[in-house]
Design a protein around this motif. Structure first.
Motif, PDB file in Angstrom:
ATOM      1  N   ALA A  49      44.670  -0.382 -13.211  1.00  0.00           N
ATOM      2  CA  ALA A  49      46.033   0.142 -13.112  1.00  0.00           C
ATOM      3  C   ALA A  49      46.120   1.563 -13.656  1.00  0.00           C
ATOM      4  CB  ALA A  49      46.989  -0.769 -13.878  1.00  0.00           C
ATOM      5  N   ALA A  50      45.399   1.836 -14.732  1.00  0.00           N
ATOM      6  CA  ALA A  50      45.500   3.137 -15.404  1.00  0.00           C
ATOM      7  C   ALA A  50      45.045   4.285 -14.514  1.00  0.00           C
ATOM      8  CB  ALA A  50      44.677   3.117 -16.693  1.00  0.00           C
ATOM      9  N   ILE A  51      43.960   4.112 -13.773  1.00  0.00           N
ATOM     10  CA  ILE A  51      43.429   5.220 -12.985  1.00  0.00           C
ATOM     11  C   ILE A  51      44.303   5.549 -11.779  1.00  0.00           C
ATOM     12  CG2 ILE A  51      41.057   4.841 -13.717  1.00  0.00           C
ATOM     13  CD1 ILE A  51      40.485   3.471 -11.091  1.00  0.00           C
ATOM     14  N   ARG A  52      45.322   4.736 -11.533  1.00  0.00           N
ATOM     15  CA  ARG A  52      46.252   5.027 -10.427  1.00  0.00           C
ATOM     16  C   ARG A  52      47.524   5.738 -10.907  1.00  0.00           C
ATOM     17  NH1 ARG A  52      43.867   0.121  -8.910  1.00  0.00           N
ATOM     18  NH2 ARG A  52      43.054   0.121  -6.782  1.00  0.00           N
ATOM     19  N   LEU A  53      47.661   5.895 -12.201  1.00  0.00           N
ATOM     20  CA  LEU A  53      48.857   6.546 -12.732  1.00  0.00           C
ATOM     21  C   LEU A  53      48.889   8.024 -12.356  1.00  0.00           C
ATOM     22  CD1 LEU A  53      48.981   4.963 -16.323  1.00  0.00           C
ATOM     23  CD2 LEU A  53      50.476   4.435 -14.383  1.00  0.00           C
ATOM     24  N   GLN A  54      50.075   8.524 -12.059  1.00  0.00           N
ATOM     25  CA  GLN A  54      50.245   9.925 -11.674  1.00  0.00           C
ATOM     26  C   GLN A  54      50.259  10.845 -12.885  1.00  0.00           C
ATOM     27  OE1 GLN A  54      50.471  10.992  -8.506  1.00  0.00           O
ATOM     28  NE2 GLN A  54      50.303   8.942  -7.632  1.00  0.00           N
ATOM     29  N   GLN A  75      49.721   9.998 -19.681  1.00  0.00           N
ATOM     30  CA  GLN A  75      49.854   8.547 -19.766  1.00  0.00           C
ATOM     31  C   GLN A  75      48.563   7.853 -19.317  1.00  0.00           C
ATOM     32  OE1 GLN A  75      53.138   6.934 -17.541  1.00  0.00           O
ATOM     33  NE2 GLN A  75      52.690   4.816 -18.128  1.00  0.00           N
ATOM     34  N   ARG A  76      47.957   8.409 -18.266  1.00  0.00           N
ATOM     35  CA  ARG A  76      46.705   7.826 -17.768  1.00  0.00           C
ATOM     36  C   ARG A  76      45.626   7.875 -18.848  1.00  0.00           C
ATOM     37  NH1 ARG A  76      46.198  10.750 -13.621  1.00  0.00           N
ATOM     38  NH2 ARG A  76      44.565  12.203 -14.240  1.00  0.00           N
ATOM     39  N   ASN A  77      45.490   9.023 -19.489  1.00  0.00           N
ATOM     40  CA  ASN A  77      44.475   9.158 -20.533  1.00  0.00           C
ATOM     41  C   ASN A  77      44.740   8.226 -21.704  1.00  0.00           C
ATOM     42  OD1 ASN A  77      42.606  10.863 -19.487  1.00  0.00           O
ATOM     43  ND2 ASN A  77      43.312  12.704 -20.532  1.00  0.00           N
ATOM     44  N   ALA A  78      46.016   8.063 -22.050  1.00  0.00           N
ATOM     45  CA  ALA A  78      46.383   7.182 -23.166  1.00  0.00           C
ATOM     46  C   ALA A  78      46.024   5.733 -22.852  1.00  0.00           C
ATOM     47  CB  ALA A  78      47.873   7.309 -23.459  1.00  0.00           C
ATOM     48  N   GLU A  79      46.279   5.316 -21.607  1.00  0.00           N
ATOM     49  CA  GLU A  79      45.980   3.931 -21.231  1.00  0.00           C
ATOM     50  C   GLU A  79      44.471   3.686 -21.129  1.00  0.00           C
ATOM     51  OE1 GLU A  79      48.092   1.551 -18.773  1.00  0.00           O
ATOM     52  OE2 GLU A  79      50.058   2.457 -19.153  1.00  0.00           O
ATOM     53  N   ILE A  80      43.741   4.695 -20.663  1.00  0.00           N
ATOM     54  CA  ILE A  80      42.286   4.548 -20.598  1.00  0.00           C
ATOM     55  C   ILE A  80      41.697   4.455 -22.005  1.00  0.00           C
ATOM     56  CG2 ILE A  80      40.124   5.689 -19.930  1.00  0.00           C
ATOM     57  CD1 ILE A  80      41.618   6.819 -17.503  1.00  0.00           C
ATOM     58  N   ALA A  81      42.277   5.205 -22.937  1.00  0.00           N
ATOM     59  CA  ALA A  81      41.837   5.116 -24.336  1.00  0.00           C
ATOM     60  C   ALA A  81      42.100   3.714 -24.884  1.00  0.00           C
ATOM     61  CB  ALA A  81      42.556   6.164 -25.176  1.00  0.00           C
ATOM     62  N   VAL A  96      42.177   1.003 -23.042  1.00  0.00           N
ATOM     63  CA  VAL A  96      41.168   0.165 -22.385  1.00  0.00           C
ATOM     64  C   VAL A  96      39.854   0.215 -23.166  1.00  0.00           C
ATOM     65  CG1 VAL A  96      39.671  -0.010 -20.347  1.00  0.00           C
ATOM     66  CG2 VAL A  96      42.143   0.309 -20.070  1.00  0.00           C
ATOM     67  N   ARG A  97      39.477   1.415 -23.570  1.00  0.00           N
ATOM     68  CA  ARG A  97      38.238   1.589 -24.324  1.00  0.00           C
ATOM     69  C   ARG A  97      38.302   0.827 -25.647  1.00  0.00           C
ATOM     70  NH1 ARG A  97      37.529   6.520 -22.914  1.00  0.00           N
ATOM     71  NH2 ARG A  97      38.647   7.512 -24.624  1.00  0.00           N
ATOM     72  N   SER A  98      39.458   0.847 -26.272  1.00  0.00           N
ATOM     73  CA  SER A  98      39.636   0.114 -27.530  1.00  0.00           C
ATOM     74  C   SER A  98      39.457  -1.387 -27.308  1.00  0.00           C
ATOM     75  CB  SER A  98      41.034   0.394 -28.099  1.00  0.00           C
ATOM     76  OG  SER A  98      41.258  -0.351 -29.271  1.00  0.00           O
ATOM     77  N   MET A  99      39.970  -1.895 -26.196  1.00  0.00           N
ATOM     78  CA  MET A  99      39.819  -3.321 -25.876  1.00  0.00           C
ATOM     79  C   MET A  99      38.349  -3.669 -25.634  1.00  0.00           C
ATOM     80  SD  MET A  99      43.120  -3.685 -23.363  1.00  0.00           S
ATOM     81  CE  MET A  99      42.809  -5.381 -22.934  1.00  0.00           C
ATOM     82  N   LEU A 100      37.652  -2.776 -24.953  1.00  0.00           N
ATOM     83  CA  LEU A 100      36.230  -3.019 -24.695  1.00  0.00           C
ATOM     84  C   LEU A 100      35.421  -3.014 -25.984  1.00  0.00           C
ATOM     85  CD1 LEU A 100      35.721  -0.841 -21.478  1.00  0.00           C
ATOM     86  CD2 LEU A 100      35.617  -3.336 -21.622  1.00  0.00           C
ATOM     87  N   LEU A 101      35.797  -2.149 -26.907  1.00  0.00           N
ATOM     88  CA  LEU A 101      35.112  -2.111 -28.204  1.00  0.00           C
ATOM     89  C   LEU A 101      35.350  -3.405 -28.983  1.00  0.00           C
ATOM     90  CD1 LEU A 101      35.811   1.593 -29.222  1.00  0.00           C
ATOM     91  CD2 LEU A 101      33.567   0.585 -28.751  1.00  0.00           C
ATOM     92  N   LYS A 102      36.554  -3.966 -28.846  1.00  0.00           N
ATOM     93  CA  LYS A 102      36.849  -5.253 -29.497  1.00  0.00           C
ATOM     94  C   LYS A 102      36.042  -6.372 -28.837  1.00  0.00           C
ATOM     95  CE  LYS A 102      41.540  -4.014 -30.981  1.00  0.00           C
ATOM     96  NZ  LYS A 102      42.994  -4.237 -30.778  1.00  0.00           N
ATOM     97  N   ALA A 162      31.138   3.454 -21.081  1.00  0.00           N
ATOM     98  CA  ALA A 162      30.722   4.756 -20.549  1.00  0.00           C
ATOM     99  C   ALA A 162      31.558   5.144 -19.335  1.00  0.00           C
ATOM    100  CB  ALA A 162      29.243   4.725 -20.180  1.00  0.00           C
ATOM    101  N   THR A 163      31.922   4.165 -18.495  1.00  0.00           N
ATOM    102  CA  THR A 163      32.721   4.484 -17.306  1.00  0.00           C
ATOM    103  C   THR A 163      34.121   4.939 -17.669  1.00  0.00           C
ATOM    104  OG1 THR A 163      33.499   2.206 -16.978  1.00  0.00           O
ATOM    105  CG2 THR A 163      31.449   2.826 -15.888  1.00  0.00           C
ATOM    106  N   THR A 164      34.661   4.462 -18.793  1.00  0.00           N
ATOM    107  CA  THR A 164      36.002   4.919 -19.191  1.00  0.00           C
ATOM    108  C   THR A 164      35.995   6.409 -19.506  1.00  0.00           C
ATOM    109  OG1 THR A 164      35.722   4.397 -21.566  1.00  0.00           O
ATOM    110  CG2 THR A 164      36.574   2.642 -20.135  1.00  0.00           C
ATOM    111  N   TYR A 165      34.891   6.884 -20.066  1.00  0.00           N
ATOM    112  CA  TYR A 165      34.773   8.326 -20.311  1.00  0.00           C
ATOM    113  C   TYR A 165      34.561   9.077 -18.989  1.00  0.00           C
ATOM    114  CZ  TYR A 165      34.353   7.631 -25.373  1.00  0.00           C
ATOM    115  OH  TYR A 165      34.605   7.321 -26.692  1.00  0.00           O
ATOM    116  N   GLN A 166      33.838   8.445 -18.064  1.00  0.00           N
ATOM    117  CA  GLN A 166      33.559   9.137 -16.805  1.00  0.00           C
ATOM    118  C   GLN A 166      34.835   9.340 -15.993  1.00  0.00           C
ATOM    119  OE1 GLN A 166      29.830   8.478 -15.227  1.00  0.00           O
ATOM    120  NE2 GLN A 166      30.265   9.155 -13.167  1.00  0.00           N
ATOM    121  N   VAL A 167      35.725   8.356 -15.964  1.00  0.00           N
ATOM    122  CA  VAL A 167      36.963   8.531 -15.194  1.00  0.00           C
ATOM    123  C   VAL A 167      37.890   9.544 -15.860  1.00  0.00           C
ATOM    124  CG1 VAL A 167      36.876   6.244 -14.150  1.00  0.00           C
ATOM    125  CG2 VAL A 167      38.095   6.551 -16.307  1.00  0.00           C
ATOM    126  N   GLN A 168      37.624   9.888 -17.109  1.00  0.00           N
ATOM    127  CA  GLN A 168      38.377  10.952 -17.784  1.00  0.00           C
ATOM    128  C   GLN A 168      37.657  12.291 -17.675  1.00  0.00           C
ATOM    129  OE1 GLN A 168      38.681   8.818 -21.649  1.00  0.00           O
ATOM    130  NE2 GLN A 168      40.887   9.176 -21.489  1.00  0.00           N
TER     131      GLN A 168
END
Length: 439
Positions: A193-198, A202-208, A210-216, A250-256
């Protein structure tokens, strides 16, 4: 891993008109015109030895095609919605985690029965992967219904699955895995959902987030309790799940478009894989365990590890380009007269015995347990092989074997070096014992 290009691009490379692009000694899978510097094409397949690349769990989709790589790097805000490689890659990671952790239902904790390990070895894992991708098996909380998936394995396997399910120690282990998997799935959905945000912020905040969830999720899979009292195969499965999650990070950083962070993630991941794989090998205590981990680690080292290295090479190459080089690449015209597509993997190969299994069976006829274990470690610790070469050279000099010099030993196979090492080691220890008897 060797890339294969279309006949036209291959002919151009052989004639010296085109040049395969390398980064830090690793091919990026793309080709440039030697005169103009423009991109002219990208690989359509890759091989490891005589076989098409077919990784155990690292998605080939993470290797971007040349044009997409450049366009996404230059204007990722415009192209991020088209990052199908991210969607397909993460879905593949999800499937692989489901398969890897599900097999712990047979491995359990403590000593593992030989028949159980054979039921979920490399060959079986590849077949399970195909079955899950074709939605043939039920998946619940990240675990495949092994009774359904392994119904042809016989009553003994069904009984082991039932026994493990009743084991209180394993149930605690399973709960932690379910918690980690649930977080991974939530993160996957939120990233979609995040990578579709305009809105960029906000997109960067949501991807961050996501990364936090993956770290958990990663914290669950690296919970020290998961590594207590488990065998080498069980430890390998747990580590493999963590490596998959770190690829997702790593992919969360790549989409940013944070390529420096991507490169750092991949470098640290490869280093961690080498270290943890050696831990698994060192903890291997029996032939049954070695029969299980040797082909699987070999497959990962030859295929998955190569993909991770190429992924990092692609990222580092893009980071190294100057503005003028980037502008040149933007104007590159790819040859569209020949087929150009994502790497092809022959899925029919899962029905045959993996070459890693055949190679291992050949080695077992010529080596003993400790020799085989060391040959596996060589894949990640080449310095160990050099230490063995030095020792052999020293002992051979004492014994008068003039041909076993370092130059010749460096050309010898891993099998030859390791067997020679143990020959001299046993010989040296016997001589030492005899000397002590007379002291």
């Amino acid at each position: 891993m060797l890339f294969e290009f279309t006949p036209t691009i291959k002919a151009g490379i052989e004639a010296g008109n085109y040049l395969e692009v390398f980064s830090n000694g690793v091919s990026t899978g793309i080709a440039r015109d030697t005169a103009t510097g423009k991109l002219v094409g990208y690989a359509i397949s890759a091989r490891v030895g005589d076989n098409l690349v077919s990784p155990l769990f690292t998605p080939v989709q993470f290797l971007m095609k040349g044009a997409n790589m450049v366009q996404t790097y230059i204007d990722f805000q415009k192209n991020y919605r088209e990052m199908s490689f991210v969607q397909v890659g993460l879905k593949s990671l999800q499937t692989n985690i489901e398969i890897l952790q599900s097999t712990t239902d047979l491995i359990g904790v403590g000593t593992v029965a030989s028949v159980a390990l054979k039921a979920v070895n490399l060959h079986q894992i590849l077949k399970l992967k195909k079955g899950v991708e074709q939605i043939r098996f039920e998946v619940k909380n990240g675990f495949i219904n092994l009774n359904q998936a392994l119904k042809d394995q016989g009553a003994e396997i069904r009984q082991i699955i039932e026994d493990v399910a009743q084991d209180i120690s394993f149930e605690q282990h399973r709960i932690v895995l379910v918690q980690g998997y649930t977080l991974f799935i939530q993160a996957h959905k939120q990233l979609q959902a995040a990578i579709r945000l305009q809105d960029f912020s906000q997109r960067n905040a949501e991807i961050a987030e996501v990364r936090s969830m993956l770290l958990k999720a990663l914290a669950n899979y690296t919970n020290p309790r998961l590594l207590e009292e488990i065998s080498a195969p069980g430890r390998l499965r747990t580590f493999e799940c963590t490596w998959a999650i770190e690829q997702a990070i790593a992919t969360t950083y790549q989409v940013q478009n944070e390529m420096s962070a991507v490169s750092d993630c991949l470098w640290r991941l490869c280093d961690k894989i080498s270290e943890q794989t050696c831990m698994v090998i060192d903890s291997c205590q029996s032939y049954d365990e070695l029969d299980f981990i040797f082909p699987e680690i070999s497959r990962f080292r030859n295929h998955d590890f190569a993909i991770l290295k190429t992924w990092q090479a692609q990222v580092d190459w893009m980071r190294s380009l100057s503005k003028s080089e980037i502008e040149l690449l933007v104007n590159s015209d790819f040859n569209t007269s020949e087929a150009a597509h994502t790497f092809y993997i022959n899925q029919a190969t899962v029905l045959t015995i993996p070459p890693e299994q055949l190679a291992y069976e050949d080695l077992t006829e010529k080596s003993h347990f400790y020799s085989l274990r060391d040959q596996l470690i060589y894949m990640f610790k080449p310095d160990l092989r050099f230490e063995y070469e030095v020792y052999i050279n020293e002992q051979a000099s004492i014994a008068g074997y003039k041909t076993l010099v370092l130059n010749n030993l460096q050309k010898a196979s891993n099998l030859a070096v390791t067997n020679l090492y143990y020959y001299f080691k046993i010989r040296d220890e016997s001589n030492t014992e005899e000397t002590l008897e007379y002291v």
